[in-house]
Design a protein around this motif. Structure first.
Motif, PDB file in Angstrom:
ATOM      1  N   LYS A 158       2.362  -4.081  -4.852  1.00  0.00           N
ATOM      2  CA  LYS A 158       1.174  -4.058  -4.009  1.00  0.00           C
ATOM      3  C   LYS A 158       1.548  -3.810  -2.548  1.00  0.00           C
ATOM      4  O   LYS A 158       2.451  -4.431  -2.010  1.00  0.00           O
ATOM      5  N   THR A 159       0.851  -2.864  -1.913  1.00  0.00           N
ATOM      6  CA  THR A 159       1.031  -2.607  -0.484  1.00  0.00           C
ATOM      7  C   THR A 159       0.051  -3.479   0.296  1.00  0.00           C
ATOM      8  O   THR A 159      -1.155  -3.358   0.165  1.00  0.00           O
TER       9      THR A 159
ATOM     10  N   SER B  18       7.197 -11.575   0.805  1.00  0.00           N
ATOM     11  CA  SER B  18       6.948 -10.142   0.777  1.00  0.00           C
ATOM     12  C   SER B  18       8.120  -9.401   1.420  1.00  0.00           C
ATOM     13  O   SER B  18       9.038 -10.010   1.968  1.00  0.00           O
TER      14      SER B  18
ATOM     15  N   LYS C   2       5.797  -0.755   6.709  1.00  0.00           N
ATOM     16  CA  LYS C   2       5.201  -0.991   5.394  1.00  0.00           C
ATOM     17  C   LYS C   2       5.567  -2.381   4.902  1.00  0.00           C
ATOM     18  O   LYS C   2       6.723  -2.791   4.956  1.00  0.00           O
TER      19      LYS C   2
ATOM     20  N   GLN D  74       0.316  -1.038   5.885  1.00  0.00           N
ATOM     21  CA  GLN D  74       1.092   0.175   6.178  1.00  0.00           C
ATOM     22  C   GLN D  74       0.493   0.879   7.394  1.00  0.00           C
ATOM     23  O   GLN D  74      -0.717   1.044   7.493  1.00  0.00           O
TER      24      GLN D  74
ATOM     25  N   THR E 265       5.091  -4.894   1.537  1.00  0.00           N
ATOM     26  CA  THR E 265       4.721  -4.897   0.126  1.00  0.00           C
ATOM     27  C   THR E 265       5.054  -6.237  -0.517  1.00  0.00           C
ATOM     28  O   THR E 265       5.894  -6.989  -0.022  1.00  0.00           O
TER      29      THR E 265
END
Length: 215
Positions: free
Chosen positions: A49-50, A74, A66, A53, A68
């Motif tokens: 999952k992003t 994370s 970014k 960004q 994630t």
């Protein structure tokens, strides 16, 4: 009579051989089918999952930021572009997640700084700043962001819920002030604003408190 018995025995033997061959053929076919089914199994890829960004550019140097992952931990990746020597991607683990990122030439040296704002997991949402400064257009170095120490005047009543923003060439931090007995979602002490300036430290550039106000 003996001749009839011999014929019957021969016929029985032939039927037995045929039945055994048919059984072997069925077993072999089943093995082939199972092998084919095994070969057709495709592993399921887990999608990452992003969370955040953003690409920021200033003075012909850009950073792709970014974040994630899922849960309390994370991954943060920072991909610089346009540096003369070192454009290597930076990857680090976060206890929390990114909420925003900004770029500005905070020390007016002609090269940008990238600031990434994070919050910790949990109800407190304690804020932090991960920042890098460009070294004469060639590479980047991390900027030290000071944590609150016990007894700091600026930290009195602090219980997280930070907000960060660049204002002109300063980093501004705001957070609610909690009084004794306040619940996490109901602070009653107003808001504190801290203004940080970027300076050259002994080993690296650092943020230092320039002004503090309460309203």
């Amino acid at each position: 009579m003996k001749k009839s018995q011999t014929i019957l025995l021969a016929l029985f033997g032939t039927l037995t051989i045929i039945a055994c061959k048919n059984e072997q053929r069925k077993t072999s076919d089943t093995q082939i089918e199972n092998s084919d089914a095994s070969q057709k199994e495709i592993p399921v890829e887990t999608e990452i999952k992003t969370i955040f960004q953003k690409t920021l550019t200033l003075q012909n140097i850009s950073f792709n930021v970014k974040n994630t992952g899922e849960g309390s931990i994370s991954e943060l990746s920072i991909q610089p572009k346009g540096l003369e020597i070192d454009n290597q991607e930076i990857i680090t683990e976060l206890d929390g997640q990114v909420v925003n990122a900004e770029i500005e030439d905070l020390n007016s040296d002609g090269f940008p700084e990238i600031l990434i704002y994070t919050v910790s997991a949990g109800s407190g949402a304690y804020g932090n700043v991960i920042a890098y400064s460009v070294n004469n257009g060639k590479s980047i170095s991390q900027i030290s962001f000071p944590a609150f120490s016990e007894g700091d005047e600026a930290s009195v009543g602090y219980m997280g819920h930070d907000e960060f923003a660049i204002v002109e060439t300063s980093l501004v931090r705001r957070f609610p002030i909690y009084k004794a007995g306040d619940s996490n979602n109901a602070p009653t002490g107003g808001t504190r604003q801290i203004q940080y300036k970027l300076i050259d430290g002994e080993a690296s550039r650092v943020f230092v408190i320039d002004k503090t106000s309460t309203y």
